[in-house]
Design a protein around this motif. Structure first.
Motif, PDB file in Angstrom:
ATOM      1  N   LYS A  42      11.215  -3.464  -5.404  1.00 38.66           N
ATOM      2  CA  LYS A  42      10.391  -3.311  -6.619  1.00 38.66           C
ATOM      3  C   LYS A  42       9.411  -2.140  -6.464  1.00 38.66           C
ATOM      4  CE  LYS A  42      11.368  -6.949  -9.354  1.00 38.66           C
ATOM      5  NZ  LYS A  42      12.071  -6.692 -10.623  1.00 38.66           N
ATOM      6  N   SER A  47      11.064   1.134  -6.708  1.00 36.37           N
ATOM      7  CA  SER A  47      11.337   1.484  -8.109  1.00 36.37           C
ATOM      8  C   SER A  47      10.081   1.984  -8.813  1.00 36.37           C
ATOM      9  CB  SER A  47      11.867   0.265  -8.876  1.00 36.37           C
ATOM     10  OG  SER A  47      13.036  -0.212  -8.294  1.00 36.37           O
ATOM     11  N   MET A  48       8.924   1.347  -8.531  1.00 36.88           N
ATOM     12  CA  MET A  48       7.663   1.783  -9.146  1.00 36.88           C
ATOM     13  C   MET A  48       7.316   3.207  -8.722  1.00 36.88           C
ATOM     14  SD  MET A  48       5.236  -1.565  -8.714  1.00 36.88           S
ATOM     15  CE  MET A  48       6.032  -3.165  -8.670  1.00 36.88           C
ATOM     16  N   LEU A  68       0.898   5.204   0.144  1.00 32.92           N
ATOM     17  CA  LEU A  68       0.092   6.382   0.450  1.00 32.92           C
ATOM     18  C   LEU A  68       0.821   7.596  -0.117  1.00 32.92           C
ATOM     19  CD1 LEU A  68      -2.416   7.374   2.009  1.00 32.92           C
ATOM     20  CD2 LEU A  68      -0.909   7.733   3.965  1.00 32.92           C
ATOM     21  N   LYS A 121      -3.601   9.925  -2.355  1.00 26.92           N
ATOM     22  CA  LYS A 121      -3.985   8.696  -3.048  1.00 26.92           C
ATOM     23  C   LYS A 121      -3.479   7.495  -2.264  1.00 26.92           C
ATOM     24  CE  LYS A 121      -2.048  10.329  -6.655  1.00 26.92           C
ATOM     25  NZ  LYS A 121      -1.302  10.559  -7.902  1.00 26.92           N
ATOM     26  N   SER A 122      -4.293   6.445  -2.260  1.00 26.26           N
ATOM     27  CA  SER A 122      -3.856   5.190  -1.673  1.00 26.26           C
ATOM     28  C   SER A 122      -3.779   4.175  -2.814  1.00 26.26           C
ATOM     29  CB  SER A 122      -4.880   4.755  -0.628  1.00 26.26           C
ATOM     30  OG  SER A 122      -4.734   3.383  -0.379  1.00 26.26           O
ATOM     31  N   ILE A 123      -2.577   3.698  -3.106  1.00 33.49           N
ATOM     32  CA  ILE A 123      -2.373   2.782  -4.225  1.00 33.49           C
ATOM     33  C   ILE A 123      -2.055   1.397  -3.675  1.00 33.49           C
ATOM     34  CG2 ILE A 123      -1.051   2.358  -6.344  1.00 33.49           C
ATOM     35  CD1 ILE A 123      -0.314   5.322  -6.370  1.00 33.49           C
ATOM     36  N   GLU A 124      -2.931   0.433  -3.970  1.00 32.04           N
ATOM     37  CA  GLU A 124      -2.735  -0.935  -3.485  1.00 32.04           C
ATOM     38  C   GLU A 124      -2.234  -1.788  -4.645  1.00 32.04           C
ATOM     39  OE1 GLU A 124      -6.059  -2.570  -1.125  1.00 32.04           O
ATOM     40  OE2 GLU A 124      -5.671  -4.419  -2.243  1.00 32.04           O
ATOM     41  N   ILE A 125      -1.096  -2.445  -4.448  1.00 26.90           N
ATOM     42  CA  ILE A 125      -0.453  -3.210  -5.519  1.00 26.90           C
ATOM     43  C   ILE A 125      -0.247  -4.652  -5.064  1.00 26.90           C
ATOM     44  CG2 ILE A 125       1.661  -3.419  -6.913  1.00 26.90           C
ATOM     45  CD1 ILE A 125       2.073  -0.394  -6.410  1.00 26.90           C
ATOM     46  N   VAL A 126      -0.716  -5.616  -5.848  1.00 27.70           N
ATOM     47  CA  VAL A 126      -0.408  -7.024  -5.593  1.00 27.70           C
ATOM     48  C   VAL A 126       0.704  -7.421  -6.558  1.00 27.70           C
ATOM     49  CG1 VAL A 126      -1.288  -9.389  -5.614  1.00 27.70           C
ATOM     50  CG2 VAL A 126      -2.761  -7.517  -4.840  1.00 27.70           C
ATOM     51  N   LEU A 127       1.786  -7.954  -6.009  1.00 26.42           N
ATOM     52  CA  LEU A 127       2.930  -8.314  -6.858  1.00 26.42           C
ATOM     53  C   LEU A 127       3.596  -9.598  -6.383  1.00 26.42           C
ATOM     54  CD1 LEU A 127       6.089  -6.161  -6.096  1.00 26.42           C
ATOM     55  CD2 LEU A 127       4.109  -6.151  -4.595  1.00 26.42           C
ATOM     56  N   ALA A 160       9.515   5.502 -10.665  1.00 24.71           N
ATOM     57  CA  ALA A 160       9.279   5.495 -12.111  1.00 24.71           C
ATOM     58  C   ALA A 160       7.931   6.085 -12.488  1.00 24.71           C
ATOM     59  CB  ALA A 160       9.389   4.070 -12.649  1.00 24.71           C
ATOM     60  N   LEU A 161       6.933   5.947 -11.601  1.00 26.94           N
ATOM     61  CA  LEU A 161       5.581   6.327 -12.022  1.00 26.94           C
ATOM     62  C   LEU A 161       4.686   6.897 -10.927  1.00 26.94           C
ATOM     63  CD1 LEU A 161       3.550   6.082 -14.499  1.00 26.94           C
ATOM     64  CD2 LEU A 161       2.759   3.982 -13.415  1.00 26.94           C
ATOM     65  N   LEU A 162       4.755   6.307  -9.729  1.00 22.18           N
ATOM     66  CA  LEU A 162       3.664   6.543  -8.776  1.00 22.18           C
ATOM     67  C   LEU A 162       3.754   7.857  -8.005  1.00 22.18           C
ATOM     68  CD1 LEU A 162       3.383   2.914  -7.348  1.00 22.18           C
ATOM     69  CD2 LEU A 162       2.120   3.926  -9.247  1.00 22.18           C
ATOM     70  N   ARG A 201       0.863  -1.190   0.000  1.00 26.82           N
ATOM     71  CA  ARG A 201       0.000   0.000   0.000  1.00 26.82           C
ATOM     72  C   ARG A 201       0.890   1.227   0.000  1.00 26.82           C
ATOM     73  NH1 ARG A 201      -5.202  -1.916   1.638  1.00 26.82           N
ATOM     74  NH2 ARG A 201      -4.875  -3.892   2.669  1.00 26.82           N
TER      75      ARG A 201
END
Lengths: 84, 84
Positions: free
Chosen positions: B59, B62-63, B8, B42-48, B66-68, B6
């Motif tokens: 990882k 890095s995300m 934030l 924003k709350s960004i939830e990522i499954v990886l 690169a983007l978030l 997650r």
């Protein structure tokens, strides 16, 4: 007393998260193949005055119902801390 | 192994939060005079997938770069849990 509430507003399971899908595709395009799913929600931080933690909690609950959370498609999770 | 991260993403202190200001005004118009400040992130939830917690952490870091997260105006705070 002052309190800080954090309301995490997420789309319900099953509701299409277009923003999350767009970020997922972008991450994959950037080479992050390890990512399975992305979902994006809102984090709303509120500083408010109340006489007690219970009153603050009740106020924030009312704000969620009145404005912050759309119960048709979203769920809200609230945490609260006293800040003096 | 699968992990859920997650992230934030919040606007830095001093950066004008127009969405937060709009919500503050709306809450006051609805009669919630007890509110002092609203900030929205924003709350960004990522499954990886990753071989270890350390790899997953790296990882996601890095995300974010690169983007978030836009480091000019935002900060990102990450929490991570193994989900099997």
């Amino acid at each position: 007393m002052k309190f800080r509430a954090r309301v995490l507003v997420s789309l319900k399971e099953g509701v299409l998260d277009t923003q999350g899908k767009a970020v997922l595709v972008s991450l994959k395009n950037l080479g992050f193949d390890v990512v399975d799913e992305v979902r994006i929600g809102k984090s709303i931080e509120i500083v408010l005055s109340a006489d007690s933690m219970a009153e603050a909690e009740q106020k924030v609950e009312s704000m969620c119902e009145a404005l912050l959370v759309n119960p048709l498609i979203e769920t809200g999770r609230t945490s609260l801390e006293a800040i003096g």
